[in-house]
Design a protein around this motif. Sequence first.
Motif, short mmCIF file in Angstrom:
data_model
loop_
_atom_site.label_atom_id
_atom_site.label_comp_id
_atom_site.label_asym_id
_atom_site.label_seq_id
_atom_site.Cartn_x
_atom_site.Cartn_y
_atom_site.Cartn_z
N LEU A 28 -1.09 5.30 10.80
CA LEU A 28 -1.93 4.31 10.66
C LEU A 28 -3.03 4.41 11.80
O LEU A 28 -4.16 4.08 11.85
N LYS A 29 -2.36 4.39 13.14
CA LYS A 29 -3.18 4.41 14.27
C LYS A 29 -4.39 5.72 14.19
O LYS A 29 -5.37 5.51 14.68
N GLU A 30 -4.05 6.64 13.61
CA GLU A 30 -4.81 7.95 13.61
C GLU A 30 -5.53 8.20 12.44
O GLU A 30 -6.33 9.14 12.23
N ALA A 31 -5.52 7.14 11.56
CA ALA A 31 -6.46 7.10 10.30
C ALA A 31 -6.17 8.28 9.37
O ALA A 31 -6.82 8.57 8.66
N ARG A 32 -4.73 8.61 9.24
CA ARG A 32 -4.27 9.55 8.35
C ARG A 32 -3.72 9.04 7.09
O ARG A 32 -2.53 9.24 6.59
N PHE A 33 -4.65 8.46 6.44
CA PHE A 33 -4.20 7.51 5.40
C PHE A 33 -5.59 7.32 4.34
O PHE A 33 -6.73 7.54 4.76
N HIS A 34 -5.32 6.80 3.08
CA HIS A 34 -6.57 6.35 2.29
C HIS A 34 -6.21 5.26 1.61
O HIS A 34 -4.97 4.87 1.41
N CYS A 35 -6.92 4.55 1.18
CA CYS A 35 -6.85 3.20 0.32
C CYS A 35 -6.77 3.21 -1.17
O CYS A 35 -7.88 3.96 -1.49
N VAL A 36 -5.68 3.12 -1.71
CA VAL A 36 -6.00 3.23 -3.12
C VAL A 36 -5.67 1.63 -4.18
O VAL A 36 -4.85 1.05 -3.86
N ALA A 37 -6.66 1.60 -5.13
CA ALA A 37 -6.44 0.23 -5.63
C ALA A 37 -5.28 0.33 -6.78
O ALA A 37 -5.12 1.35 -7.32
N GLY A 38 -4.89 -0.87 -6.89
CA GLY A 38 -3.72 -0.76 -7.85
C GLY A 38 -4.12 -0.71 -9.35
O GLY A 38 -3.24 -0.62 -10.11
N ILE A 39 -5.54 -1.12 -9.68
CA ILE A 39 -5.82 -1.25 -10.79
C ILE A 39 -6.00 0.43 -11.58
O ILE A 39 -5.72 0.41 -12.74
N ALA A 40 -5.80 1.54 -10.51
CA ALA A 40 -5.67 2.61 -10.94
C ALA A 40 -4.32 2.87 -11.72
O ALA A 40 -4.29 3.82 -12.55
N ARG A 41 -3.42 2.13 -11.38
CA ARG A 41 -2.00 2.20 -12.31
C ARG A 41 -1.21 3.56 -12.13
O ARG A 41 -0.40 3.63 -13.02
N GLN A 42 -1.67 4.36 -11.29
CA GLN A 42 -0.83 5.59 -11.20
C GLN A 42 -1.06 6.21 -9.72
O GLN A 42 -2.08 5.54 -8.97
N ASN A 43 -0.08 7.03 -9.36
CA ASN A 43 -0.06 7.49 -7.96
C ASN A 43 -1.56 8.29 -8.02
O ASN A 43 -1.83 9.04 -9.02
N SER A 44 -2.30 8.36 -6.90
CA SER A 44 -3.80 8.64 -7.27
C SER A 44 -4.04 9.99 -7.33
O SER A 44 -4.93 10.51 -8.01
N GLY A 45 -3.22 10.88 -6.65
CA GLY A 45 -3.62 12.30 -6.74
C GLY A 45 -4.83 12.62 -5.92
O GLY A 45 -5.35 13.83 -5.97
N PHE A 46 -5.21 11.93 -5.03
CA PHE A 46 -6.47 12.02 -4.46
C PHE A 46 -6.36 12.94 -3.17
O PHE A 46 -5.16 12.77 -2.52
N SER A 101 -16.73 7.96 15.14
CA SER A 101 -15.18 8.62 15.40
C SER A 101 -14.41 8.11 14.19
O SER A 101 -14.42 7.08 13.58
N PRO A 102 -13.91 9.48 13.92
CA PRO A 102 -12.85 9.25 12.73
C PRO A 102 -11.55 8.35 13.03
O PRO A 102 -10.70 8.00 12.14
N LEU A 103 -11.35 8.07 14.09
CA LEU A 103 -10.07 7.21 14.87
C LEU A 103 -10.52 5.73 14.39
O LEU A 103 -9.42 4.96 14.52
N THR A 104 -11.60 5.34 14.15
CA THR A 104 -11.92 3.81 13.57
C THR A 104 -11.59 3.71 12.12
O THR A 104 -12.53 4.23 11.35
N ALA A 105 -10.35 3.42 12.05
CA ALA A 105 -10.05 3.64 10.40
C ALA A 105 -10.46 2.51 9.60
O ALA A 105 -10.71 1.35 9.95
#
Length: 326
Positions: free
Chosen positions: A207-225, A160-164
């Motif tokens: 958040l409940k619908e898993a409509r996000f992604h995790c970004v590491a701060g070490i990237a130091r920029q807005n992700s563009g992902f 299930s894609p809803l298990t975030a």
Amino acid sequence: DSSHDGKRDLAGIIAGALDAKLDFIVLTDHNVTNPEPIVLDELTVLAYPEVSTPYGHLVQIGQRHPLPENARNQHNVLEAMREHGATPVIAHPSRWRRPWEGSWSNPGGIEIANSASALWRGGAPLLNALILAGPNPLLAEAMLYTRDKRSLERWDEYASPLTAGYCGVDAHGWLPTSYELDHWKIQLNVKVPADPAQRANAIEQALKEARFHCVAGIARQNSGFLFEAHGQSGVLGGSGDSLEQALTHALYATKPHGAHSLILYRNGHEVVRTTATTMRYRAPLAGTYRVEATLLMPQPWLGSSPLPVVYSNKIQIRATSPKENL
């Protein structure tokens, strides 16, 4: 107020988030009723209880009042939490101190990256981080982004894609505020209403619908992902969606700024790895897909190794039944 389990008060965290120009922050505290959402300027503050159970810790997304103590002892505590009006997220499931040892039936999410857990796992990452903390703090920080293989494998068991998949710091105020707010970030894949009165509910729903992604701060920029599914006429859906195979022409991803590689997983198994700026995976088979982006970091002694800087949530491609083809 200050947390009984941390070294920092709410006012200090909010001040740090405003300085960092964050759109929202999500706070958790153990077994307490949390405040209503706060909106200050462009910042939205959400807070949820992290409930201690005999089986480990659960974060209650969507419910400010912690699960009653008698319900926390039930073996089906995940279901009890849903009946309580919350989406249960399993916190730091693989940490040797307080791992998750309860039911894995239908969680709303799993914490797949946790900075404190990376330290608790010890071994080479911890040793290198300690050695490098003085001469090379950036490289020391990178050691805390090592993949939590056990948590990721557990997460990949869910179609299930809803298990975030969630990411967190969990430093309890022992690190500078700016670091804690930056180490892992959640970036939403949906637009948030401009109306402050609607903003908190929209973020919580994402958040409940898993409509996000995790970004590491070490990237130091807005992700563009970006990670989405394309159909004949353009974008068909994104993370959190379950889509028909017959309508899905390709899965598409863009590499975050400064990243080295994009890796596409299907049902937990790698199917594509590329250093190109974009990835288009045509005619995907039925299955559940997610993407990791990695940054190539030098090792303390020799060579370099990839570190994850983005974890997407999942897109499910459903096999089209003969009836759906009619």
